[in-house]
Scaffold this active site. Structure first.
Site, PDB file in Angstrom:
ATOM      1  N   GLY A  94     -35.850 -28.579  -0.079  1.00 30.20           N
ATOM      2  CA  GLY A  94     -36.582 -28.764  -1.327  1.00 30.20           C
ATOM      3  C   GLY A  94     -35.983 -29.898  -2.168  1.00 30.20           C
ATOM      4  O   GLY A  94     -36.690 -30.538  -2.951  1.00 30.20           O
ATOM      5  N   ALA A 137     -34.092 -25.389  -1.633  1.00 32.79           N
ATOM      6  CA  ALA A 137     -34.485 -24.188  -2.356  1.00 32.79           C
ATOM      7  C   ALA A 137     -33.345 -23.186  -2.251  1.00 32.79           C
ATOM      8  O   ALA A 137     -32.513 -23.269  -1.337  1.00 32.79           O
ATOM      9  CB  ALA A 137     -35.753 -23.620  -1.738  1.00 32.79           C
ATOM     10  N   GLU A 145     -34.784 -26.994   7.113  1.00 31.38           N
ATOM     11  CA  GLU A 145     -35.415 -25.664   7.072  1.00 31.38           C
ATOM     12  C   GLU A 145     -35.536 -25.029   8.450  1.00 31.38           C
ATOM     13  O   GLU A 145     -35.455 -23.815   8.600  1.00 31.38           O
ATOM     14  CB  GLU A 145     -36.819 -25.761   6.439  1.00 31.38           C
ATOM     15  CG  GLU A 145     -36.829 -26.051   4.940  1.00 31.38           C
ATOM     16  CD  GLU A 145     -36.873 -27.529   4.603  1.00 31.38           C
ATOM     17  OE1 GLU A 145     -36.485 -28.366   5.445  1.00 31.38           O
ATOM     18  OE2 GLU A 145     -37.292 -27.857   3.476  1.00 31.38           O
ATOM     19  N   GLU A 172     -37.477 -32.937  -0.842  1.00 37.75           N
ATOM     20  CA  GLU A 172     -38.894 -32.931  -1.260  1.00 37.75           C
ATOM     21  C   GLU A 172     -39.022 -33.307  -2.741  1.00 37.75           C
ATOM     22  O   GLU A 172     -39.954 -34.014  -3.128  1.00 37.75           O
ATOM     23  CB  GLU A 172     -39.509 -31.553  -0.976  1.00 37.75           C
ATOM     24  CG  GLU A 172     -39.646 -31.329   0.527  1.00 37.75           C
ATOM     25  CD  GLU A 172     -39.969 -29.892   0.915  1.00 37.75           C
ATOM     26  OE1 GLU A 172     -39.330 -28.960   0.368  1.00 37.75           O
ATOM     27  OE2 GLU A 172     -40.856 -29.686   1.759  1.00 37.75           O
TER      28      GLU A 172
HETATM   29  N1  CO8 Z   1     -29.353 -22.077  -1.475  1.00 37.34           N
HETATM   30  C1  CO8 Z   1     -28.461 -21.250  -2.049  1.00 37.34           C
HETATM   31  N2  CO8 Z   1     -27.135 -21.528  -2.101  1.00 37.34           N
HETATM   32  C2  CO8 Z   1     -26.711 -22.676  -1.541  1.00 37.34           C
HETATM   33  C3  CO8 Z   1     -27.598 -23.594  -0.927  1.00 37.34           C
HETATM   34  C4  CO8 Z   1     -28.977 -23.254  -0.908  1.00 37.34           C
HETATM   35  N3  CO8 Z   1     -29.918 -24.083  -0.399  1.00 37.34           N
HETATM   36  N4  CO8 Z   1     -26.884 -24.642  -0.460  1.00 37.34           N
HETATM   37  C5  CO8 Z   1     -25.596 -24.390  -0.778  1.00 37.34           C
HETATM   38  N5  CO8 Z   1     -25.488 -23.218  -1.437  1.00 37.34           N
HETATM   39  C6  CO8 Z   1     -24.266 -22.585  -1.955  1.00 37.34           C
HETATM   40  C7  CO8 Z   1     -23.435 -21.984  -0.822  1.00 37.34           C
HETATM   41  O1  CO8 Z   1     -23.926 -20.719  -0.483  1.00 37.34           O
HETATM   42  C8  CO8 Z   1     -22.081 -21.955  -1.482  1.00 37.34           C
HETATM   43  O2  CO8 Z   1     -22.024 -20.855  -2.357  1.00 37.34           O
HETATM   44  P1  CO8 Z   1     -20.744 -19.831  -2.287  1.00 37.34           P
HETATM   45  O3  CO8 Z   1     -19.587 -20.693  -2.742  1.00 37.34           O
HETATM   46  O4  CO8 Z   1     -21.119 -18.761  -3.267  1.00 37.34           O
HETATM   47  O5  CO8 Z   1     -20.621 -19.409  -0.891  1.00 37.34           O
HETATM   48  C9  CO8 Z   1     -22.069 -23.202  -2.335  1.00 37.34           C
HETATM   49  O6  CO8 Z   1     -23.439 -23.567  -2.523  1.00 37.34           O
HETATM   50  C10 CO8 Z   1     -21.359 -24.371  -1.661  1.00 37.34           C
HETATM   51  O7  CO8 Z   1     -21.938 -24.558  -0.387  1.00 37.34           O
HETATM   52  P2  CO8 Z   1     -21.079 -24.628   0.977  1.00 37.34           P
HETATM   53  O8  CO8 Z   1     -19.814 -23.837   0.840  1.00 37.34           O
HETATM   54  O9  CO8 Z   1     -21.993 -24.276   2.098  1.00 37.34           O
HETATM   55  O10 CO8 Z   1     -20.731 -26.184   0.982  1.00 37.34           O
HETATM   56  P3  CO8 Z   1     -20.427 -27.089   2.261  1.00 37.34           P
HETATM   57  O11 CO8 Z   1     -19.967 -28.400   1.699  1.00 37.34           O
HETATM   58  O12 CO8 Z   1     -19.564 -26.385   3.223  1.00 37.34           O
HETATM   59  O13 CO8 Z   1     -21.858 -27.285   2.991  1.00 37.34           O
HETATM   60  C11 CO8 Z   1     -24.220 -27.780   3.043  1.00 37.34           C
HETATM   61  C12 CO8 Z   1     -22.860 -27.987   2.344  1.00 37.34           C
HETATM   62  C13 CO8 Z   1     -24.188 -28.394   4.450  1.00 37.34           C
HETATM   63  C14 CO8 Z   1     -25.260 -28.466   2.215  1.00 37.34           C
HETATM   64  C15 CO8 Z   1     -24.516 -26.267   3.161  1.00 37.34           C
HETATM   65  O14 CO8 Z   1     -24.304 -25.658   1.884  1.00 37.34           O
HETATM   66  C16 CO8 Z   1     -25.918 -25.961   3.579  1.00 37.34           C
HETATM   67  O15 CO8 Z   1     -26.238 -26.052   4.741  1.00 37.34           O
HETATM   68  N6  CO8 Z   1     -26.775 -25.552   2.621  1.00 37.34           N
HETATM   69  C17 CO8 Z   1     -28.135 -25.163   2.899  1.00 37.34           C
HETATM   70  C18 CO8 Z   1     -29.041 -26.367   3.130  1.00 37.34           C
HETATM   71  C19 CO8 Z   1     -30.419 -25.910   3.494  1.00 37.34           C
HETATM   72  O16 CO8 Z   1     -30.639 -25.257   4.479  1.00 37.34           O
HETATM   73  N7  CO8 Z   1     -31.408 -26.299   2.665  1.00 37.34           N
HETATM   74  C20 CO8 Z   1     -32.793 -25.943   2.862  1.00 37.34           C
HETATM   75  C21 CO8 Z   1     -33.112 -24.703   2.095  1.00 37.34           C
HETATM   76  S1  CO8 Z   1     -34.744 -24.088   2.410  1.00 37.34           S
HETATM   77  C22 CO8 Z   1     -35.742 -25.091   1.500  1.00 37.34           C
HETATM   78  O17 CO8 Z   1     -35.307 -25.960   0.817  1.00 37.34           O
HETATM   79  C23 CO8 Z   1     -37.206 -24.808   1.602  1.00 37.34           C
HETATM   80  C24 CO8 Z   1     -37.997 -25.614   0.616  1.00 37.34           C
HETATM   81  C25 CO8 Z   1     -39.316 -24.954   0.394  1.00 37.34           C
HETATM   82  C26 CO8 Z   1     -40.008 -25.338  -0.862  1.00 37.34           C
HETATM   83  C27 CO8 Z   1     -39.157 -25.626  -2.078  1.00 37.34           C
HETATM   84  C28 CO8 Z   1     -39.199 -24.576  -3.099  1.00 37.34           C
HETATM   85  C29 CO8 Z   1     -38.169 -24.822  -4.240  1.00 37.34           C
END
Ligand code: CO8
Length: 259
Positions: free
Chosen positions: A110, A67, A133, A113
Protein backbone atom coordinates in the site's frame (compact mmCIF):
# COMPACT_ATOMS: atom_id res chain seq x y z
CA UNK A 1 -8.53 17.07 16.88
CA UNK A 2 -4.79 16.70 16.23
CA UNK A 3 -3.92 13.76 13.98
CA UNK A 4 -1.99 10.97 15.68
CA UNK A 5 -0.13 9.36 12.79
CA UNK A 6 0.68 12.25 10.48
CA UNK A 7 2.31 15.65 10.93
CA UNK A 8 1.05 18.49 8.74
CA UNK A 9 3.36 21.41 7.97
CA UNK A 10 1.21 24.08 6.38
CA UNK A 11 4.02 26.09 4.71
CA UNK A 12 7.45 24.49 4.27
CA UNK A 13 8.09 26.88 1.36
CA UNK A 14 5.86 29.53 -0.20
CA UNK A 15 2.60 27.80 -1.19
CA UNK A 16 4.01 24.33 -0.40
CA UNK A 17 2.61 22.10 2.34
CA UNK A 18 4.19 18.93 3.70
CA UNK A 19 2.51 15.91 5.25
CA UNK A 20 4.77 13.50 7.08
CA UNK A 21 3.54 9.96 7.72
CA UNK A 22 4.51 9.45 11.33
CA UNK A 23 4.16 5.93 12.63
CA UNK A 24 7.86 5.08 12.70
CA UNK A 25 7.74 2.10 15.08
CA UNK A 26 5.61 0.25 12.48
CA UNK A 27 7.54 1.55 9.45
CA UNK A 28 4.57 3.83 8.74
CA UNK A 29 2.26 0.88 8.10
CA UNK A 30 -0.94 2.38 6.74
CA UNK A 31 -3.63 1.56 9.26
CA UNK A 32 -7.18 2.82 8.81
CA UNK A 33 -6.68 5.77 11.17
CA UNK A 34 -3.55 6.98 9.38
CA UNK A 35 -5.27 6.78 6.01
CA UNK A 36 -8.30 8.65 7.38
CA UNK A 37 -6.04 11.37 8.77
CA UNK A 38 -4.20 11.63 5.47
CA UNK A 39 -7.49 11.92 3.57
CA UNK A 40 -8.75 14.68 5.90
CA UNK A 41 -5.46 16.63 5.73
CA UNK A 42 -5.36 16.45 1.93
CA UNK A 43 -8.96 17.64 1.72
CA UNK A 44 -8.17 20.68 3.87
CA UNK A 45 -4.96 21.52 1.98
CA UNK A 46 -6.73 21.08 -1.35
CA UNK A 47 -9.17 23.85 -0.42
CA UNK A 48 -6.55 26.18 1.11
CA UNK A 49 -5.61 29.09 -1.19
CA UNK A 50 -2.23 29.35 0.48
CA UNK A 51 -1.30 25.87 -0.74
CA UNK A 52 -0.48 25.10 -4.36
CA UNK A 53 1.52 21.87 -4.09
CA UNK A 54 1.79 19.15 -1.45
CA UNK A 55 4.70 16.90 -0.47
CA UNK A 56 4.10 13.59 1.31
CA UNK A 57 7.02 11.86 2.99
CA UNK A 58 7.69 9.21 5.57
CA UNK A 59 11.10 8.99 7.22
CA UNK A 60 14.55 7.85 6.07
CA UNK A 61 13.85 4.18 6.90
CA UNK A 62 10.37 3.91 5.39
CA UNK A 63 7.96 5.92 3.30
CA UNK A 64 5.47 3.20 4.24
CA UNK A 65 5.86 -0.59 4.49
CA UNK A 66 2.33 -1.24 3.29
CA UNK A 67 -1.11 -1.67 4.73
CA UNK A 68 -1.14 -2.64 8.39
CA UNK A 69 -0.86 -6.43 8.24
CA UNK A 70 -1.71 -6.84 11.93
CA UNK A 71 -4.93 -4.88 11.45
CA UNK A 72 -5.90 -6.98 8.41
CA UNK A 73 -4.83 -10.42 9.58
CA UNK A 74 -8.08 -11.51 11.23
CA UNK A 75 -10.48 -9.83 8.81
CA UNK A 76 -12.98 -11.74 6.69
CA UNK A 77 -13.90 -10.78 3.14
CA UNK A 78 -17.15 -9.32 4.44
CA UNK A 79 -15.29 -7.31 7.12
CA UNK A 80 -13.07 -5.90 4.35
CA UNK A 81 -16.13 -5.11 2.24
CA UNK A 82 -17.86 -3.35 5.12
CA UNK A 83 -14.77 -1.40 6.22
CA UNK A 84 -14.60 -0.10 2.64
CA UNK A 85 -11.12 1.37 3.09
CA UNK A 86 -10.84 2.12 -0.59
CA UNK A 87 -13.38 4.94 -0.34
CA UNK A 88 -10.60 6.76 1.55
CA UNK A 89 -8.22 6.08 -1.34
CA UNK A 90 -10.86 7.27 -3.81
CA UNK A 91 -11.12 10.59 -1.94
CA UNK A 92 -7.33 10.98 -1.88
CA UNK A 93 -7.29 10.32 -5.62
CA UNK A 94 -9.59 13.31 -6.13
CA UNK A 95 -7.03 15.80 -4.75
CA UNK A 96 -6.76 18.48 -7.43
CA UNK A 97 -3.45 20.00 -6.39
CA UNK A 98 -0.25 18.21 -7.34
CA UNK A 99 1.20 15.82 -4.79
CA UNK A 100 4.85 14.82 -4.72
CA UNK A 101 5.99 11.76 -2.81
CA UNK A 102 9.38 12.09 -1.12
CA UNK A 103 10.48 8.52 -0.53
CA UNK A 104 13.27 6.79 1.35
CA UNK A 105 13.73 3.24 2.58
CA UNK A 106 10.78 0.87 2.23
CA UNK A 107 7.99 1.78 -0.18
CA UNK A 108 6.02 -1.44 -0.12
CA UNK A 109 2.53 -2.71 -0.86
CA UNK A 110 0.00 0.00 0.00
CA UNK A 111 3.00 2.33 0.52
CA UNK A 112 4.06 1.84 -3.09
CA UNK A 113 0.45 2.28 -4.16
CA UNK A 114 0.25 5.53 -2.19
CA UNK A 115 3.47 6.81 -3.79
CA UNK A 116 2.06 5.93 -7.21
CA UNK A 117 -1.16 7.78 -6.40
CA UNK A 118 1.01 10.88 -6.02
CA UNK A 119 1.85 12.80 -9.19
CA UNK A 120 5.63 12.66 -8.97
CA UNK A 121 8.15 10.75 -6.88
CA UNK A 122 11.51 12.00 -5.61
CA UNK A 123 13.43 9.10 -4.11
CA UNK A 124 16.49 8.83 -1.90
CA UNK A 125 19.13 6.40 -3.14
CA UNK A 126 18.16 3.96 -0.35
CA UNK A 127 14.55 3.66 -1.52
CA UNK A 128 13.21 0.16 -2.29
CA UNK A 129 9.90 -0.17 -4.11
CA UNK A 130 7.92 -3.37 -3.97
CA UNK A 131 4.53 -5.06 -4.07
CA UNK A 132 5.19 -7.95 -1.68
CA UNK A 133 1.53 -8.83 -1.06
CA UNK A 134 1.96 -12.15 -2.90
CA UNK A 135 4.20 -13.32 -0.03
CA UNK A 136 1.24 -12.86 2.32
CA UNK A 137 -1.08 -14.89 0.11
CA UNK A 138 -2.86 -11.83 -1.22
CA UNK A 139 -2.30 -9.36 -4.06
CA UNK A 140 -2.18 -5.56 -4.42
CA UNK A 141 -5.56 -3.94 -3.84
CA UNK A 142 -5.06 -0.18 -4.06
CA UNK A 143 -3.93 0.14 -7.65
CA UNK A 144 -0.66 -1.84 -7.57
CA UNK A 145 -1.50 -4.06 -10.52
CA UNK A 146 -2.80 -1.13 -12.56
CA UNK A 147 -0.65 1.94 -11.85
CA UNK A 148 2.59 -0.05 -11.59
CA UNK A 149 1.92 -1.77 -14.92
CA UNK A 150 1.15 1.54 -16.62
CA UNK A 151 4.32 3.07 -15.15
CA UNK A 152 6.90 0.31 -15.65
CA UNK A 153 5.33 -2.01 -18.24
CA UNK A 154 4.07 -5.57 -18.06
CA UNK A 155 7.36 -7.48 -17.68
CA UNK A 156 8.66 -5.72 -14.58
CA UNK A 157 5.20 -5.24 -13.03
CA UNK A 158 4.45 -8.95 -13.43
CA UNK A 159 7.80 -9.86 -11.83
CA UNK A 160 7.29 -7.51 -8.90
CA UNK A 161 3.67 -8.50 -8.29
CA UNK A 162 4.19 -12.27 -8.74
CA UNK A 163 7.47 -12.64 -6.86
CA UNK A 164 7.35 -9.70 -4.44
CA UNK A 165 10.86 -8.66 -5.48
CA UNK A 166 11.81 -5.15 -4.40
CA UNK A 167 13.48 -2.89 -6.91
CA UNK A 168 16.11 -0.27 -6.18
CA UNK A 169 15.70 3.44 -6.79
CA UNK A 170 17.98 3.12 -9.82
CA UNK A 171 15.80 0.39 -11.34
CA UNK A 172 12.70 2.48 -10.58
CA UNK A 173 14.22 5.48 -12.33
CA UNK A 174 15.16 3.46 -15.42
CA UNK A 175 11.70 1.89 -15.48
CA UNK A 176 9.99 5.30 -15.40
CA UNK A 177 8.40 4.92 -11.97
CA UNK A 178 10.09 7.93 -10.38
CA UNK A 179 11.33 11.40 -11.30
CA UNK A 180 14.73 11.54 -9.64
CA UNK A 181 17.13 9.98 -7.15
CA UNK A 182 19.08 12.05 -4.65
CA UNK A 183 21.26 11.31 -1.62
CA UNK A 184 19.28 10.41 1.49
CA UNK A 185 20.03 13.75 3.20
CA UNK A 186 18.41 15.60 0.31
CA UNK A 187 15.29 13.76 -0.79
CA UNK A 188 12.82 15.83 1.22
CA UNK A 189 14.54 19.08 0.31
CA UNK A 190 14.52 18.10 -3.40
CA UNK A 191 10.85 17.17 -3.28
CA UNK A 192 10.04 20.53 -1.69
CA UNK A 193 12.13 22.24 -4.38
CA UNK A 194 10.19 20.42 -7.11
CA UNK A 195 6.90 21.32 -5.39
CA UNK A 196 8.06 24.97 -5.23
CA UNK A 197 8.74 24.97 -8.97
CA UNK A 198 5.17 23.78 -9.57
CA UNK A 199 3.81 26.24 -6.98
CA UNK A 200 5.38 29.10 -8.97
CA UNK A 201 3.07 28.33 -11.91
CA UNK A 202 -0.56 29.32 -12.32
CA UNK A 203 -2.51 27.16 -9.84
CA UNK A 204 -5.48 27.04 -12.16
CA UNK A 205 -3.34 25.89 -15.10
CA UNK A 206 -1.59 23.34 -12.87
CA UNK A 207 -4.91 21.90 -11.71
CA UNK A 208 -6.31 21.56 -15.22
CA UNK A 209 -3.02 20.21 -16.59
CA UNK A 210 -2.82 17.57 -13.83
CA UNK A 211 -6.39 16.55 -14.57
CA UNK A 212 -5.60 16.22 -18.27
CA UNK A 213 -2.44 14.13 -17.73
CA UNK A 214 -4.38 11.77 -15.44
CA UNK A 215 -7.09 11.50 -18.08
CA UNK A 216 -4.52 9.77 -20.29
CA UNK A 217 -4.70 6.75 -17.98
CA UNK A 218 -8.33 5.97 -18.51
CA UNK A 219 -9.39 7.23 -21.88
CA UNK A 220 -8.78 6.60 -25.55
CA UNK A 221 -6.38 8.99 -27.32
CA UNK A 222 -9.29 10.71 -29.07
CA UNK A 223 -11.20 11.20 -25.83
CA UNK A 224 -8.07 12.38 -24.03
CA UNK A 225 -7.24 14.89 -26.76
CA UNK A 226 -10.79 16.20 -26.64
CA UNK A 227 -10.56 16.58 -22.85
CA UNK A 228 -7.18 18.32 -23.13
CA UNK A 229 -8.57 20.80 -25.67
CA UNK A 230 -11.50 21.77 -23.39
CA UNK A 231 -9.13 22.43 -20.47
CA UNK A 232 -6.82 24.37 -22.80
CA UNK A 233 -9.69 26.60 -23.96
CA UNK A 234 -10.89 27.05 -20.39
CA UNK A 235 -7.55 28.54 -19.36
CA UNK A 236 -8.14 31.45 -21.74
CA UNK A 237 -10.87 32.53 -19.31
CA UNK A 238 -8.29 32.94 -16.52
CA UNK A 239 -6.52 36.11 -15.40
CA UNK A 240 -3.41 33.97 -15.02
CA UNK A 241 -3.34 33.33 -18.78
CA UNK A 242 -3.44 37.08 -19.43
CA UNK A 243 -0.80 37.71 -16.77
CA UNK A 244 1.45 34.90 -18.06
CA UNK A 245 1.43 36.13 -21.64
CA UNK A 246 1.69 39.82 -20.66
CA UNK A 247 4.67 39.05 -18.41
CA UNK A 248 6.33 37.21 -21.31
CA UNK A 249 6.03 40.21 -23.63
CA UNK A 250 7.14 42.58 -20.85
CA UNK A 251 10.12 40.29 -20.11
CA UNK A 252 9.30 39.91 -16.42
CA UNK A 253 8.33 37.07 -14.07
CA UNK A 254 4.55 36.50 -13.98
CA UNK A 255 2.63 36.86 -10.74
CA UNK A 256 -0.06 34.18 -10.79
CA UNK A 257 -3.10 34.50 -8.56
CA UNK A 258 -5.02 31.33 -9.35
CA UNK A 259 -7.88 33.25 -10.95
N1 CO8 B 1 2.05 -3.87 8.82
C1 CO8 B 1 2.15 -3.87 10.16
N2 CO8 B 1 3.34 -3.77 10.81
C2 CO8 B 1 4.46 -3.67 10.06
C3 CO8 B 1 4.42 -3.65 8.64
C4 CO8 B 1 3.15 -3.76 8.02
N3 CO8 B 1 2.99 -3.69 6.68
N4 CO8 B 1 5.68 -3.55 8.18
C5 CO8 B 1 6.48 -3.50 9.27
N5 CO8 B 1 5.75 -3.56 10.40
C6 CO8 B 1 6.23 -3.53 11.79
C7 CO8 B 1 6.87 -4.87 12.17
O1 CO8 B 1 5.89 -5.78 12.55
C8 CO8 B 1 7.75 -4.41 13.31
O2 CO8 B 1 6.96 -4.25 14.46
P1 CO8 B 1 7.44 -4.93 15.87
O3 CO8 B 1 8.70 -4.17 16.21
O4 CO8 B 1 6.29 -4.64 16.79
O5 CO8 B 1 7.69 -6.35 15.59
C9 CO8 B 1 8.21 -3.04 12.88
O6 CO8 B 1 7.27 -2.59 11.90
C10 CO8 B 1 9.59 -3.04 12.24
O7 CO8 B 1 9.58 -3.99 11.19
P2 CO8 B 1 10.67 -5.17 11.05
O8 CO8 B 1 11.21 -5.55 12.40
O9 CO8 B 1 10.06 -6.24 10.22
O10 CO8 B 1 11.80 -4.38 10.24
P3 CO8 B 1 12.88 -5.01 9.25
O11 CO8 B 1 13.81 -3.88 8.93
O12 CO8 B 1 13.45 -6.26 9.80
O13 CO8 B 1 12.05 -5.43 7.93
C11 CO8 B 1 10.46 -5.06 6.15
C12 CO8 B 1 11.46 -4.45 7.15
C13 CO8 B 1 11.21 -5.93 5.13
C14 CO8 B 1 9.78 -3.93 5.45
C15 CO8 B 1 9.44 -5.93 6.91
O14 CO8 B 1 8.92 -5.18 8.01
C16 CO8 B 1 8.27 -6.35 6.07
O15 CO8 B 1 8.38 -7.27 5.29
N6 CO8 B 1 7.11 -5.70 6.25
C17 CO8 B 1 5.89 -6.04 5.56
C18 CO8 B 1 5.89 -5.55 4.12
C19 CO8 B 1 4.65 -6.00 3.42
O16 CO8 B 1 4.39 -7.17 3.27
N7 CO8 B 1 3.85 -5.03 2.94
C20 CO8 B 1 2.61 -5.29 2.25
C21 CO8 B 1 1.48 -5.27 3.21
S1 CO8 B 1 -0.07 -5.75 2.48
C22 CO8 B 1 -0.56 -4.38 1.64
O17 CO8 B 1 0.07 -3.38 1.64
C23 CO8 B 1 -1.85 -4.52 0.89
C24 CO8 B 1 -2.31 -3.20 0.33
C25 CO8 B 1 -3.77 -3.27 0.06
C26 CO8 B 1 -4.46 -1.96 -0.04
C27 CO8 B 1 -3.96 -0.83 0.84
C28 CO8 B 1 -4.84 -0.51 1.96
C29 CO8 B 1 -4.20 0.51 2.94
Amino acid sequence: MQPQYIIVHQQVAPYVAHIQLNRPSELNALNLQLMGELRDALKLLDSDDQVRAIVISGNDKAFAAGADIKQMAEKSAIDMLNIDQFSTWDTIKKTKKPIIAATSGFVLGGGCELAMLCDMIVASETTRFGQPEIKLGIMPGAGGTQRLTRAVGKALAMEMVLTGRMITATEALHAGLINKIVPVELYLQEAIKLASEVADMSPVAVKLAKEAVLKAFDSSLEEGLHFERKNFYLLFASQDQQEGMKAFTEKRKPVFKGK
